[in-house]
Design a protein around this motif. Sequence first.
Motif, short mmCIF file in Angstrom:
data_model
loop_
_atom_site.label_atom_id
_atom_site.label_comp_id
_atom_site.label_asym_id
_atom_site.label_seq_id
_atom_site.Cartn_x
_atom_site.Cartn_y
_atom_site.Cartn_z
N THR A 2 144.46 22.91 -25.29
CA THR A 2 144.27 22.63 -26.02
C THR A 2 144.54 23.69 -28.05
O THR A 2 142.90 23.92 -27.98
CB THR A 2 144.25 21.05 -26.96
N ILE A 4 144.01 24.28 -31.20
CA ILE A 4 144.21 23.77 -33.25
C ILE A 4 145.33 24.38 -33.87
O ILE A 4 144.08 25.77 -34.16
CB ILE A 4 142.39 23.60 -33.15
N ASP A 9 145.30 18.18 -34.49
CA ASP A 9 144.95 18.43 -32.97
C ASP A 9 143.45 18.35 -32.74
O ASP A 9 143.28 18.21 -31.71
CB ASP A 9 145.18 19.92 -33.04
N PHE A 13 141.74 17.90 -29.43
CA PHE A 13 140.17 19.37 -28.13
C PHE A 13 139.32 18.20 -28.46
O PHE A 13 139.00 19.15 -27.12
CB PHE A 13 140.05 20.62 -29.72
N HIS A 17 137.39 18.23 -24.26
CA HIS A 17 136.30 19.78 -24.51
C HIS A 17 135.35 18.38 -24.19
O HIS A 17 133.85 18.58 -23.25
CB HIS A 17 135.97 20.51 -25.24
N TYR A 238 135.64 18.55 -34.47
CA TYR A 238 135.42 20.12 -33.14
C TYR A 238 134.65 20.50 -32.37
O TYR A 238 134.51 20.98 -31.34
CB TYR A 238 136.14 21.03 -34.42
#
Length: 590
Positions: A2, A4, A9, A13, A17, A238
């Motif tokens: 992915t 971003i 997004d 992500f 992860h 994130y």
Amino acid sequence: MTSITRLFDFPYFQLEHYNIQDALVTKYNGVWVKTSTEEYIAKANAVSRALVRMGVQKDDKIALISTNNRTEWNIMDIGILQTGAQTVPIYPTISEVDYEYILNHSGATYCFVSDAEVLQKVNLIKQNVPHFKEVFCFNEIEGCKNWRELLVLGEDQSNQEKVEERKNKVKTDDLATIIYTSGTTGIPKGVMLSHQNIVSNVFAGALRIPLEAGNNRTLSYLPVCHILERFYLYLCQYYGVSIYFGESLDKIGENLKEVKPNLITAVPRVIEKIFDKIYSKGLELKGPKKKLFFWAVDLGLRYKPYSANGWWYEFQLKIARKLIFSKWKEAVGNNLDLIACGSAALQPRLASIFGAAEIPIMEGYGLTETSPLVAINDLRNNGYKIGTVGKVIDKVEVKIADDGEILCKGPNVMMGYYKEEALTKEAIVDGYFHTGDIGEIDNEGFLKITDRKKEIFKTSGGKYISPQLLENTMKQSRFIEQIMVIGDGQKMPAAFIQPNFDFIKEWERLHGINIDKTHEEIISNPKVIERIQEEVDILNEKFGNWEKIKRFELTPDIWSIAGGHLTPTMKLKRKIVMDKYIDLFHKIYA
């Protein structure tokens, strides 16, 4: 893998992860309910499918109004953005008149609200918003559609391909959200932020805010309708940080102990309140315990990072941390490693004492128009300096204009003000956003904010006065809760002061003074007035004679958002405060 480039997004992500079980956590009826990354995305897609079936088109506007931060807000945010529509987050505390203006100005077709109180305000004005289609509520409220109806409508996945088409057409420089600034004066302005504006800011912030990816939790309680908290929530996604949503400002202390976060965001007013509570408990101690407490406080007020005070200070600090400051850490859950602070100027003494207590406050600076981050402190690599907002973030350029105004250029600068071309051209000149703040960059590259350009005024003697400098200094007094410095065009600076009523009652009790029952009694008590005058006189010594506050008047009411004194981000609404206390103004300058 992915990549971003758009706000929606971030959860994908995170799924790729970390795929955590407690991505979003909200307390319902006393129980923390976890939503996994997988469930977060599944529900956001269901919302997107439902919105497409409801006829929502690319570039439609959908309003979100929530009294508290919660899982539903974030699901709706991603679900809306995936369709190519834009979100219009609105402060819950503003008036229904402002609701009406924002909903009409933005052209919002749907509105999602949190509870009965917000719903009532929307219902009062919705007949004045002709393009309005429907209101949905997160809570179960009779007579109002519930947001879960979208989850049901979106269960059928047959139009997911249509959603994917919509997502693929959203570009990084497309408009993502319109955030209406609360403003200290005038009509709210709709700040247009693109996906790129906020995404670039998250990446730059990630380099400055040291988080261990996939192994942290945070407590989110600042209004998510404000760009600071919203930016922070994307940053947490994130990093794979578990986001627990605080129940309310009143329950911060309780929630901190329950959640035990590693990191939180804060505004200076919240930090002041936390310190005031700790200080009040110290006053209740007796004998050696009380002496030890205030020895530690005095030591903390002299704290400088990177062992700058020398070995003897560090030796004493080690003792203070073990005996006193360790209890402060317990009060905030024992795991709090960092507070990211913004929105207004932080008193340097608070940065010092919390740093001494091993709860470092990383003060930063930014505006809604800059998505929001422009600069922030960083404990690593000597990037932390008390009394500054840190160094400018990567890919952003800051220069100081001849008149001291901070100008900012970079991928974080807004697209412009919605439907306000003239205001946009006035604010962004040659690519530089004119912040309206006055500041300076020292020889080490640290940015310091000194005042708001529009708030600096001249006395009749021609001397310039920076009210924020005076106000932040005076608020160091335990007797002063809020203060507004006045005197534009007058012979001297003066001030309206809202006393710290709770502290004064405690002070009266400790000094054997008859305890005043009402705020009116407190502000007219000669001993209280005399004691506050002493505080003002001591703090005035830090300023030149022309700057000193020569007179003040005390106000009986609590300055608040609801009362109109403060914006939702706790800044003074100077014009409104002046209007409220115009009689006191005339009394001072009669």
